[in-house]
Design a protein around this motif. Structure first.
Motif, PDB file in Angstrom:
ATOM      1  N   SER A  71      -1.930  -4.769  -4.750  1.00 42.18           N
ATOM      2  CA  SER A  71      -1.814  -3.454  -4.120  1.00 42.18           C
ATOM      3  C   SER A  71      -3.147  -3.046  -3.518  1.00 42.18           C
ATOM      4  O   SER A  71      -4.192  -3.149  -4.160  1.00 42.18           O
TER       5      SER A  71
ATOM      6  N   ASP B 104       0.740   1.650  -8.398  1.00 42.14           N
ATOM      7  CA  ASP B 104      -0.447   0.905  -7.968  1.00 42.14           C
ATOM      8  C   ASP B 104      -1.112   0.218  -9.160  1.00 42.14           C
ATOM      9  O   ASP B 104      -1.439  -0.975  -9.108  1.00 42.14           O
ATOM     10  N   HIS B 105      -1.282   0.949 -10.248  1.00 42.22           N
ATOM     11  CA  HIS B 105      -1.904   0.386 -11.448  1.00 42.22           C
ATOM     12  C   HIS B 105      -1.030  -0.713 -12.057  1.00 42.22           C
ATOM     13  O   HIS B 105      -1.541  -1.762 -12.484  1.00 42.22           O
TER      14      HIS B 105
ATOM     15  N   ASN C 295      -1.233  -3.977  -9.876  1.00 48.99           N
ATOM     16  CA  ASN C 295      -2.504  -4.692  -9.997  1.00 48.99           C
ATOM     17  C   ASN C 295      -2.736  -5.223 -11.408  1.00 48.99           C
ATOM     18  O   ASN C 295      -3.512  -6.153 -11.607  1.00 48.99           O
TER      19      ASN C 295
ATOM     20  N   GLY D 238      -3.899  -0.095  -2.805  1.00 47.87           N
ATOM     21  CA  GLY D 238      -4.206   1.266  -3.207  1.00 47.87           C
ATOM     22  C   GLY D 238      -3.354   2.304  -2.501  1.00 47.87           C
ATOM     23  O   GLY D 238      -2.253   2.022  -2.030  1.00 47.87           O
ATOM     24  N   ILE D 239      -3.898   3.501  -2.420  1.00 46.65           N
ATOM     25  CA  ILE D 239      -3.138   4.656  -1.938  1.00 46.65           C
ATOM     26  C   ILE D 239      -3.881   5.336  -0.793  1.00 46.65           C
ATOM     27  O   ILE D 239      -5.076   5.607  -0.890  1.00 46.65           O
TER      28      ILE D 239
ATOM     29  N   GLN E  38       0.854  -1.175   0.000  1.00 43.08           N
ATOM     30  CA  GLN E  38       0.000   0.000   0.000  1.00 43.08           C
ATOM     31  C   GLN E  38       0.896   1.233   0.000  1.00 43.08           C
ATOM     32  O   GLN E  38       1.981   1.229   0.585  1.00 43.08           O
TER      33      GLN E  38
END
Length: 222
Positions: free
Chosen positions: A201, A190-191, A194, A203-204, A169
């Motif tokens: 991931s 992140d992209h 995944n 996410g943020i 994360q």
């Protein structure tokens, strides 16, 4: 992207739900010189040789964060996130990606100086500022942490090719003017993660503007 496709599979294998605090280094302003070195107890033990080709700088502000759920507050003097940093550094070198590990025990330094825990980033900041100066080719700085939900395995891990691996994360502070650059890189990573391994991931996290944390950039302004 080619570089990160080599880096991240190893990161997932060695980090158990580590939260990566991503710092994008701004090359537009030269940092002011600083007298700190990397890890004697006064800051950090200076590497025997500074590799000017360093592309990735890795450190652990919360140096004793561990993955042992029985430990008090999840801290351990020996089994902690610094092991993750070292493993990642070794893998990067195998992939011909120059990197430097700051092995300073900032928790130990904090206790020695009798400072409050919330001020620990003031200590790691000295090393980060020096790293920006010492490594003119650095492209990414990683402050690796353990996920706060270390006991929630179903949330912090996933399966990749039948094996249990860590999720990651990203944490982005918006307490400084250039945070959008850090956010842009975090979104890209992140992209990419995944895309390679769906769900790897989490996410943020973007820092909210409230409380004492609002004054902290977690070194990401550097």
């Amino acid at each position: 992207k080619k570089v990160w496709r080599m880096i991240w599979p190893s990161m997932m294998a060695v980090a158990i739900a580590a939260v990566l605090v991503v710092t994008v280094v701004s090359q537009t302003e030269a940092p002011k010189p600083h007298s700190s070195t990397y890890s004697s107890l006064e800051t950090a033990s200076k590497p025997s040789q500074i590799d000017k080709n360093t592309k990735v700088f890795i450190y652990n502000t919360h140096s004793r964060e561990s993955f042992e759920t029985k430990e008090i507050a999840g801290y351990n003097r020996t089994k902690n996130v610094q092991t993750v940093a070292k493993d990642l550094g070794r893998y990067l070198k195998q992939q011909s990606i120059p990197n430097t590990i700051d092995d300073t025990d900032y928790v130990k330094l904090l206790l020695k100086k009798d400072m409050e825990f919330k001020d620990i980033y003031k200590l790691s900041r000295k090393s980060v500022k020096k790293a920006v100066k010492d490594y003119p080719n650095v492209q990414l700085m990683l402050d690796i942490h353990r996920d706060a939900g270390v006991g929630e395995r179903e949330i912090t891990t996933t399966k990749v090719n039948g094996k249990s691996v860590a999720k990651v994360q990203f944490f982005v502070s918006n307490s400084h003017l250039d945070y959008s650059e850090n956010l842009k890189m975090a979104v890209e990573l992140d992209h990419m993660l995944n895309e390679m391994y769906p769900g790897i991931s989490r996410g943020i996290i973007q820092e909210k503007k409230d409380g004492y944390r609002n004054s902290l950039s977690y070194n990401q302004d550097l």
